[in-house]
Design an enzyme around this catalytic site. Structure first.
Site, short mmCIF file in Angstrom:
data_model
loop_
_atom_site.label_atom_id
_atom_site.label_comp_id
_atom_site.label_asym_id
_atom_site.label_seq_id
_atom_site.Cartn_x
_atom_site.Cartn_y
_atom_site.Cartn_z
N GLU A 68 0.83 -1.21 0.00
CA GLU A 68 0.00 0.00 0.00
C GLU A 68 0.87 1.27 0.00
OE1 GLU A 68 -3.09 -0.39 -0.42
OE2 GLU A 68 -4.02 1.55 0.04
N ASP A 69 1.99 1.23 0.71
CA ASP A 69 2.72 2.47 0.98
C ASP A 69 4.09 2.60 0.35
OD1 ASP A 69 0.59 3.17 2.54
OD2 ASP A 69 1.48 2.51 4.42
#
Ligand code: MN
Length: 548
Positions: A68-69
């Site tokens: 996600e990051d």
């Protein structure tokens, strides 16, 4: 095994550690510390606090925010760590997309979403460890975010943990959230509860072996003894029922002893009363007089060691099953004891989760909700759909207008055909165009009754020459020679046709009067009849109509 040792011995785990550390290299948490401390803490919680040392789970815990990051995607994780770890990280990533927005029905949908994604319970386990660390560091976030995350924790994650039998985690999550949701109440509790939670927990930890010794000295067999200090969140709920009177709360510290038989229960009670003075009127015999829900136990409140008040519950294993899992557990227990039939499904998965050190991870999988799809809007709201549902079903579930004007969809960021079958956890963005209408072809692939009904209704209207079902009015434009009584005659004809005039405007063009009448009618036959009648009115030269 200590986590550090495990890390040293497991090459894949060490690789996941290094990979995540490198991937999050330049990132920091809101607290200012290196981002990697967060996945490290989640993995440590699972391995040490919960003593669950499955390498794939721990590797996925390290990697849980990578997809996600950071620049790396699930496909990279699959390449480096294989199918199983990638699957777990993908699940946690999907769980991260759902956002609490309040409202009872939304909460229910969110719970369903999480359960659908957590088909493999290890996904939920990682998510709970992730949430626990986020809650422990919530003070660094802006107030608005604190409140939303705290509510999400209380409404969603704490009850889920409880339902899975993770009582301690559930209690800790609820307690961490409590001050953000009820700051005044928390302040009151901190000022008025004499012994803080940690002190009470330490006390319970100290006195438990003393009680164990007393029972064994007197030959009362003990199967299990357990202690807990009451959490602030649950204390507050209890206080609400007792006029906020702390003197009426006796279980700030509680000990629970499980002994083999009913006789042992009474024997244990006698020994406890001999050693520590009981409070009057606090002895409850729910063995002789069970509660209506089937609950059985002996309860007493005593002045324990150091003269502190504590509650003691004594019960048999069978009574304990009923207390923890409800009356259905009674039958499961009976069956197990007699080895005649398998325990009920529900009890068996609660059991398995409770013994989650079990090697048989496959058994942990929850196989309910398998015929529902839980998809997400870009805002993180959950849409509950049947198996096989498509972006068109999704669009109609949000709003009939979104469905009617839907022209395409992005599924997880990629343009996808409208007949794509959705999967749980998919994030769907519907593309719309105001002047577009449904196609009859959609009927061949949509799954929901709701979508079918709307498509059919819209197609019917399309056939009648209407642009869309939002059309409810028709504007009539008349050109006529002006005369006294013209307007009266026109409105009279419309009224006699049982049609309501919504608005009226008139002006002049050269010598002619121009009238615009918006009428509440869309039925083509009715409009044609009306126009024929208006044309017979003296002075009317022309009449046009269009839908508005
Ligand atoms: Mn995280």
């Amino acid at each position: 095994m200590a986590f550090a040792e495990l890390l040293k011995n497991d090459a894949v785990l060490k690789k996941a550690y290094d990979f995540a550390k490198k991937a999050h290299n330049r990132q920091t948490r809101a607290s200012g510390e290196p981002y990697f401390n967060h996945p490290l803490s989640a993995a440590t919680t699972i391995a040490e606090e919960w003593n669950f040392q499955d390498p794939a789970t721990l590797a996925a815990a390290f990697l849980h925010d990578v997809a996600e990051d950071t620049e790396y995607k699930i496909i990279d994780i699959k390449k480096e760590f294989g199918e199983e770890v990638a699957f777990l990280v993908d699940g946690v990533t999907k769980l991260g997309r759902v956002k609490y927005r309040g409202g009872e029905s939304k909460i229910e949908n969110m719970r369903k979403f999480i359960l659908a994604i957590s088909q493999d319970t290890r996904v939920l386990l990682i998510k709970l460890a992730d949430r626990l660390h986020n809650m422990r560091t919530l003070q660094y976030l802006p107030p608005q975010k604190q409140k939303r995350i705290a509510l999400e924790t209380t409404e969603i994650y704490a009850p889920l943990a409880y339902r899975l039998g993770m009582f301690r985690i559930s209690g800790e999550l609820a307690d961490l959230a409590f001050p953000y949701i009820y700051p005044q109440e928390q302040k009151w509790l901190m000022e008025n509860v004499k012994d803080k939670f940690e002190e009470r927990e330490n006390y319970a930890k100290r006195v438990t072996p003393i009680i164990t010794d007393e029972l064994s000295k007197n030959n009362v067999p003990l199967i299990e003894i357990d202690y807990r200090a009451k959490r602030y969140a649950s204390l507050y709920n209890k206080l609400l029922k007792h006029e906020m009177n702390l003197d009426r709360i006796y279980d700030l510290v509680a000990i629970r002893a499980i002994v083999p038989t009913v006789e042992d229960c009474y024997a244990a009670l006698g020994i406890i009363h001999k050693n520590w003075q009981p409070l009057p009127n606090r002895i409850k015999d729910y063995i002789a007089l069970p509660k209506i829900n089937g609950y059985q136990s002996l309860h007493t409140t005593v002045f324990g060691p150091e003269s502190k008040i504590m509650e003691i519950q004594i019960r048999t294993p069978e009574m304990h099953q009923v207390a923890e899992n409800g009356i259905a557990a009674h039958w499961a227990y009976q069956n197990k004891k007699e080895a005649t039939a398998a325990p009920t499904k529900e009890t068996s998965w609660i059991q398995k989760l409770r013994n989650w050190q079990s090697k048989n991870i496959e058994d942990l999988k929850i196989d309910f909700l398998k015929d529902r799809i839980m998809a997400l809007t870009p805002k993180g709201e959950v849409i509950d759909l049947p198996q096989g549902a498509t972006p068109v079903d999704f669009a109609y579930s949000i709003h009939s207008e979104i469905g009617n004007h839907c022209i395409g969809a992005r599924v997880n960021g990629r343009i996808a055909p409208l007949e794509t079958q959705l999967k749980s956890g998919d994030l769907i963005e519907i593309l719309i165009q105001k002047n577009k209408l449904p196609s009859g072809a959609w009927l061949s692939f949509v799954k929901t009754r709701h979508a079918k009904d709307h498509i059919r209704a819209c197609l019917r209207q399309k056939k009648m020459g209407l642009l869309g079902h939002e059309v409810t009015n028709t504007e009539l434009k008349l050109i006529a020679e002006d005369r006294i009584g013209l307007l009266h005659d026109v409105t009279n004809v419309i009224a006699r046709s049982h049609i309501n005039i919504v608005s009226h405007q008139s002006g002049f063009s050269n010598k002619f009067k121009v009238m615009k009448l918006v009428c509440n009618v869309t039925d083509k036959n009715k409009i044609e009849k009306l126009i024929t009648k208006i044309k017979t009115i003296k002075g009317v030269r022309s009449i046009e109509h269009h839908f508005v």
